[in-house]
Design a protein around this motif. Sequence first.
Motif, mmCIF file in Angstrom:
data_model
loop_
_atom_site.group_PDB
_atom_site.id
_atom_site.type_symbol
_atom_site.label_atom_id
_atom_site.label_comp_id
_atom_site.label_asym_id
_atom_site.label_seq_id
_atom_site.Cartn_x
_atom_site.Cartn_y
_atom_site.Cartn_z
ATOM 1 N N LEU A 1 1.033 4.087 -3.169
ATOM 2 C CA LEU A 1 1.142 5.737 -2.801
ATOM 3 C C LEU A 1 1.657 5.943 -2.878
ATOM 4 O O LEU A 1 2.031 7.297 -3.212
ATOM 5 C CB LEU A 1 0.710 5.985 -1.150
ATOM 6 C CG LEU A 1 -0.727 5.003 -1.182
ATOM 7 C CD1 LEU A 1 -1.152 5.441 0.559
ATOM 8 C CD2 LEU A 1 -1.850 5.819 -1.220
ATOM 9 N N ILE B 1 0.423 -1.152 0.064
ATOM 10 C CA ILE B 1 -0.029 0.191 0.074
ATOM 11 C C ILE B 1 0.386 1.235 -0.495
ATOM 12 O O ILE B 1 0.618 2.286 -1.098
ATOM 13 C CB ILE B 1 -1.194 -0.231 1.425
ATOM 14 C CG1 ILE B 1 -2.063 -0.828 1.314
ATOM 15 C CG2 ILE B 1 -1.574 1.642 1.164
ATOM 16 C CD1 ILE B 1 -2.675 -0.947 2.555
ATOM 17 N N PHE C 1 2.075 6.183 -6.705
ATOM 18 C CA PHE C 1 1.067 6.715 -7.287
ATOM 19 C C PHE C 1 1.158 8.853 -6.779
ATOM 20 O O PHE C 1 1.426 9.160 -7.888
ATOM 21 C CB PHE C 1 -0.137 6.870 -6.600
ATOM 22 C CG PHE C 1 -1.423 7.296 -6.716
ATOM 23 C CD1 PHE C 1 -2.618 7.488 -8.160
ATOM 24 C CD2 PHE C 1 -1.774 8.711 -6.096
ATOM 25 C CE1 PHE C 1 -3.311 8.342 -8.552
ATOM 26 C CE2 PHE C 1 -3.346 9.326 -6.044
ATOM 27 C CZ PHE C 1 -3.849 9.474 -7.745
ATOM 28 N N ALA C 2 1.589 9.410 -5.868
ATOM 29 C CA ALA C 2 2.362 10.765 -5.664
ATOM 30 C C ALA C 2 3.130 10.910 -6.607
ATOM 31 O O ALA C 2 3.199 12.107 -7.235
ATOM 32 C CB ALA C 2 2.920 10.869 -4.643
#
Length: 211
Positions: free
Chosen positions: A112, A108, A115-116
């Motif tokens: 993240l 996870i 993705f950022a």
Amino acid sequence: MRKDHKFSKSEAIKFGLTITKRELKFFIGIFVIFILVNFAFNILAKDISQSFPFYFSIIVTIALSLVGTILQMGLIKISLNFLDNKKSQHIDLFTTHRPVFKFLTASILYGLIVFAGFILLVIPGIIWAIKFQFYSYLIVDKEMGPIEALKKSSQITKGVKLDLLVFSFLLTGINILGVLAFGIGLILTIPTTIIATAFVYRKLLSKTSGV
């Protein structure tokens, strides 16, 4: 002091192919297990969605994610076993379950972070995806926690990100060839690329001080 941090792409792929050809029957069994597990869960999910309240579908989705994570960890463990000249069995797919929540947490966090990075004009996402990619191996191999594994992956990929990017393109190309061979070629190319990746992980880890 840091050692020479390079790795041989051709050596990694050659090693992966050698192991795959030697253990082809074993890997065919792995494919069959994945297909059966996926088929069983799809049937179960369909039946539950039609016969039970919505929250049952959520439970099944979570269970499927857990099983998928365990299988992923099992594949990593099997690939590392081949590097260590240890005998692997199909049951090994399901026995590397102890760090499953560490693995999920790290996955996870990794998602993240990447993705950022993609939000920040794509390039940072690519860099961070490469930088932290070996967190999963470190959790399975060294039983590290999520943050520790991400930090260690950052350390062992320092100075070789471009090489790793090229390597990932090579592996993608190999699997595309597997698809072009009527998909049957994936039986050969997927194990080859999985083991080649484990080979690179171990090579980078061995060249990092303080391991």
